[in-house]
Motif scaffolding. Structure first.
Motif, mmCIF file in Angstrom:
data_model
loop_
_atom_site.group_PDB
_atom_site.id
_atom_site.type_symbol
_atom_site.label_atom_id
_atom_site.label_comp_id
_atom_site.label_asym_id
_atom_site.label_seq_id
_atom_site.Cartn_x
_atom_site.Cartn_y
_atom_site.Cartn_z
ATOM 1 N N PRO A 175 0.838 -1.195 0.000
ATOM 2 C CA PRO A 175 0.000 0.000 0.000
ATOM 3 C C PRO A 175 0.877 1.251 0.000
ATOM 4 O O PRO A 175 1.947 1.271 0.601
ATOM 5 N N SER A 176 0.414 2.288 -0.702
ATOM 6 C CA SER A 176 1.163 3.548 -0.733
ATOM 7 C C SER A 176 0.185 4.710 -0.833
ATOM 8 O O SER A 176 -0.959 4.533 -1.260
ATOM 9 N N TRP A 202 -4.084 7.071 -3.033
ATOM 10 C CA TRP A 202 -3.480 5.883 -2.454
ATOM 11 C C TRP A 202 -3.854 4.654 -3.232
ATOM 12 O O TRP A 202 -4.849 4.632 -3.956
ATOM 13 N N ARG A 203 -3.001 3.670 -3.106
ATOM 14 C CA ARG A 203 -3.195 2.375 -3.753
ATOM 15 C C ARG A 203 -3.106 1.324 -2.654
ATOM 16 O O ARG A 203 -2.179 1.319 -1.858
ATOM 17 N N VAL A 204 -4.080 0.444 -2.615
ATOM 18 C CA VAL A 204 -4.087 -0.618 -1.614
ATOM 19 C C VAL A 204 -3.444 -1.869 -2.209
ATOM 20 O O VAL A 204 -3.145 -1.915 -3.405
ATOM 21 N N SER A 205 -3.241 -2.880 -1.391
ATOM 22 C CA SER A 205 -2.474 -4.050 -1.811
ATOM 23 C C SER A 205 -3.077 -4.791 -2.998
ATOM 24 O O SER A 205 -2.368 -5.481 -3.716
ATOM 25 N N LEU A 255 -4.144 6.759 7.129
ATOM 26 C CA LEU A 255 -4.072 5.612 6.223
ATOM 27 C C LEU A 255 -2.807 4.799 6.499
ATOM 28 O O LEU A 255 -2.868 3.573 6.658
ATOM 29 N N LEU A 256 -1.682 5.474 6.512
ATOM 30 C CA LEU A 256 -0.415 4.790 6.733
ATOM 31 C C LEU A 256 -0.402 4.090 8.087
ATOM 32 O O LEU A 256 0.120 2.984 8.221
ATOM 33 N N GLY A 257 -0.995 4.732 9.098
ATOM 34 C CA GLY A 257 -1.063 4.123 10.426
ATOM 35 C C GLY A 257 -1.870 2.843 10.422
ATOM 36 O O GLY A 257 -1.482 1.842 11.027
ATOM 37 N N ARG A 258 -3.003 2.863 9.717
ATOM 38 C CA ARG A 258 -3.826 1.642 9.629
ATOM 39 C C ARG A 258 -3.084 0.516 8.925
ATOM 40 O O ARG A 258 -3.168 -0.636 9.326
ATOM 41 N N TRP A 259 -2.356 0.860 7.868
ATOM 42 C CA TRP A 259 -1.629 -0.162 7.114
ATOM 43 C C TRP A 259 -0.456 -0.723 7.911
ATOM 44 O O TRP A 259 -0.069 -1.862 7.734
#
Length: 121
Positions: free
Chosen positions: A71-72, A87-90, A112-116
């Motif tokens: 993810p980014s 953003w792009r998820v897995s 978002l980054l924290g959740r990932w």
């Protein structure tokens, strides 16, 4: 001309062609015609092998494209002056959301980054 002990080599086939190329006999013409046909089939086989290798490389590139990615998320200013988080998820799906100011966009991106990353910011 010696009979080959191994599968037919190019040298042996060239020797056969040279032996029968100028002959007037029906047997000689048949042998030359068969050698021509064998060469055509051999060329097609080599072309097919090249095509198969090319297709294998193409499949590998396509698999690379569709393989799960990490993810980014990125942040950028839009032409309208808003801030966008993209953003792009897995699974490869892309998403975006816009915000009126940079601070809100940065907080959203950090969430978002924290959740990932398992809750860490």
């Amino acid at each position: 001309m010696s009979k080959p002990t191994e599968p037919l080599t190019e040298e042996y086939l060239d020797e056969l062609r040279a032996t029968y190329a100028g002959t007037e006999s029906a047997e000689g013409r048949i042998i030359v015609a068969l050698l021509d046909e064998l060469e055509t089939v051999d060329d097609a086989l080599h072309a097919s092998e090249d095509e198969v290798e090319s297709l294998r490389a193409k499949v590998a590139r396509l698999r690379q494209k569709i393989s799960p990615k990490a993810p980014s998320a990125s942040l950028s200013k839009t032409p309208s002056g808003k801030w966008a988080v993209r953003w792009r998820v897995s699974d490869g799906l892309r998403h975006s959301q816009s915000f009126p100011n940079r601070r809100d966009a940065e907080h959203f991106r950090a969430d978002l980054l924290g959740r990932w990353n398992g809750g860490a910011r």
